[in-house]
Scaffold this motif. Sequence first.
Motif, mmCIF file in Angstrom:
data_model
loop_
_atom_site.group_PDB
_atom_site.id
_atom_site.type_symbol
_atom_site.label_atom_id
_atom_site.label_comp_id
_atom_site.label_asym_id
_atom_site.label_seq_id
_atom_site.Cartn_x
_atom_site.Cartn_y
_atom_site.Cartn_z
ATOM 1 N N GLY A 94 -1.637 2.017 3.530
ATOM 2 C CA GLY A 94 -2.672 1.978 2.507
ATOM 3 C C GLY A 94 -2.109 2.336 1.143
ATOM 4 O O GLY A 94 -0.947 2.733 1.009
ATOM 5 N N GLY A 95 -2.940 2.175 0.123
ATOM 6 C CA GLY A 95 -2.509 2.505 -1.221
ATOM 7 C C GLY A 95 -3.410 1.902 -2.260
ATOM 8 O O GLY A 95 -4.520 1.450 -1.955
ATOM 9 N N LEU A 96 -2.917 1.906 -3.491
ATOM 10 C CA LEU A 96 -3.649 1.364 -4.637
ATOM 11 C C LEU A 96 -3.054 0.011 -5.002
ATOM 12 O O LEU A 96 -1.835 -0.119 -5.151
ATOM 13 C CB LEU A 96 -3.545 2.333 -5.810
ATOM 14 N N VAL A 97 -3.922 -0.978 -5.174
ATOM 15 C CA VAL A 97 -3.464 -2.319 -5.519
ATOM 16 C C VAL A 97 -4.465 -2.944 -6.481
ATOM 17 O O VAL A 97 -5.665 -2.602 -6.447
ATOM 18 C CB VAL A 97 -3.304 -3.182 -4.245
ATOM 19 N N GLN A 98 -3.992 -3.822 -7.331
ATOM 20 C CA GLN A 98 -4.888 -4.516 -8.257
ATOM 21 C C GLN A 98 -5.614 -5.653 -7.544
ATOM 22 O O GLN A 98 -5.113 -6.204 -6.547
ATOM 23 C CB GLN A 98 -4.098 -5.063 -9.434
ATOM 24 N N ALA A 99 -6.760 -6.004 -8.070
ATOM 25 C CA ALA A 99 -7.514 -7.122 -7.514
ATOM 26 C C ALA A 99 -6.635 -8.376 -7.491
ATOM 27 O O ALA A 99 -5.881 -8.644 -8.430
ATOM 28 C CB ALA A 99 -8.761 -7.372 -8.344
ATOM 29 N N GLY A 100 -6.729 -9.088 -6.376
ATOM 30 C CA GLY A 100 -5.897 -10.264 -6.177
ATOM 31 C C GLY A 100 -4.600 -9.979 -5.454
ATOM 32 O O GLY A 100 -3.893 -10.913 -5.040
ATOM 33 N N GLY A 101 -4.276 -8.714 -5.307
ATOM 34 C CA GLY A 101 -3.033 -8.320 -4.657
ATOM 35 C C GLY A 101 -3.142 -8.277 -3.145
ATOM 36 O O GLY A 101 -4.168 -8.656 -2.562
ATOM 37 N N SER A 102 -2.063 -7.815 -2.523
ATOM 38 C CA SER A 102 -1.962 -7.775 -1.067
ATOM 39 C C SER A 102 -1.478 -6.417 -0.594
ATOM 40 O O SER A 102 -0.761 -5.706 -1.306
ATOM 41 C CB SER A 102 -0.984 -8.844 -0.586
ATOM 42 N N LEU A 103 -1.866 -6.083 0.616
ATOM 43 C CA LEU A 103 -1.357 -4.909 1.323
ATOM 44 C C LEU A 103 -1.229 -5.270 2.796
ATOM 45 O O LEU A 103 -1.974 -6.119 3.306
ATOM 46 C CB LEU A 103 -2.297 -3.711 1.190
ATOM 47 N N ARG A 104 -0.315 -4.583 3.464
ATOM 48 C CA ARG A 104 -0.175 -4.746 4.906
ATOM 49 C C ARG A 104 -0.326 -3.398 5.568
ATOM 50 O O ARG A 104 0.477 -2.491 5.335
ATOM 51 C CB ARG A 104 1.182 -5.343 5.259
ATOM 52 N N LEU A 105 -1.362 -3.255 6.366
ATOM 53 C CA LEU A 105 -1.579 -2.034 7.121
ATOM 54 C C LEU A 105 -0.876 -2.141 8.462
ATOM 55 O O LEU A 105 -0.807 -3.213 9.057
ATOM 56 C CB LEU A 105 -3.064 -1.790 7.340
ATOM 57 N N SER A 106 -0.398 -0.999 8.913
ATOM 58 C CA SER A 106 0.274 -0.924 10.199
ATOM 59 C C SER A 106 -0.343 0.202 11.017
ATOM 60 O O SER A 106 -0.770 1.211 10.461
ATOM 61 C CB SER A 106 1.763 -0.665 9.995
#
Length: 121
Positions: A9-21
């Motif tokens: 998890g974390g902070l990301v700007q709109a339109g961005g991506s994250l990968r949860l594990s």
Amino acid sequence: QVELVESGGGLVQAGGSLRLSCAASGRTFAMYTMGWFRQTPGKEREFVSSISWNSANTYYADSVKGRFTISRDNTNNRVYLQMNSLNPEDTAVYYCAAALRGNTVTGFRSWGQGTQVTVSS
């Protein structure tokens, strides 16, 4: 009972991506349907996605369909949630969960502690 630990998890700007594990330990991982849920303050925990024990079947909430992808690695006892095109409405604590094989979107009994995802506009 399976123990679950989320990360990514974390902070990301709109339109961005994250990968949860999610790392699982304990009993045989392949016994479980795995899922992801999310919760925001004042709201009930909601289903996001789930995957069958052999990855043959996946399920998604309408709100994330086409943007999120769930996958699992039974060799390494992990489940993932790739989140693309994130928007501020995706901001929540995300929980990994396990249900006995045969369940699809309900029946989750084991939960991780959650990881915060924050999407800024």
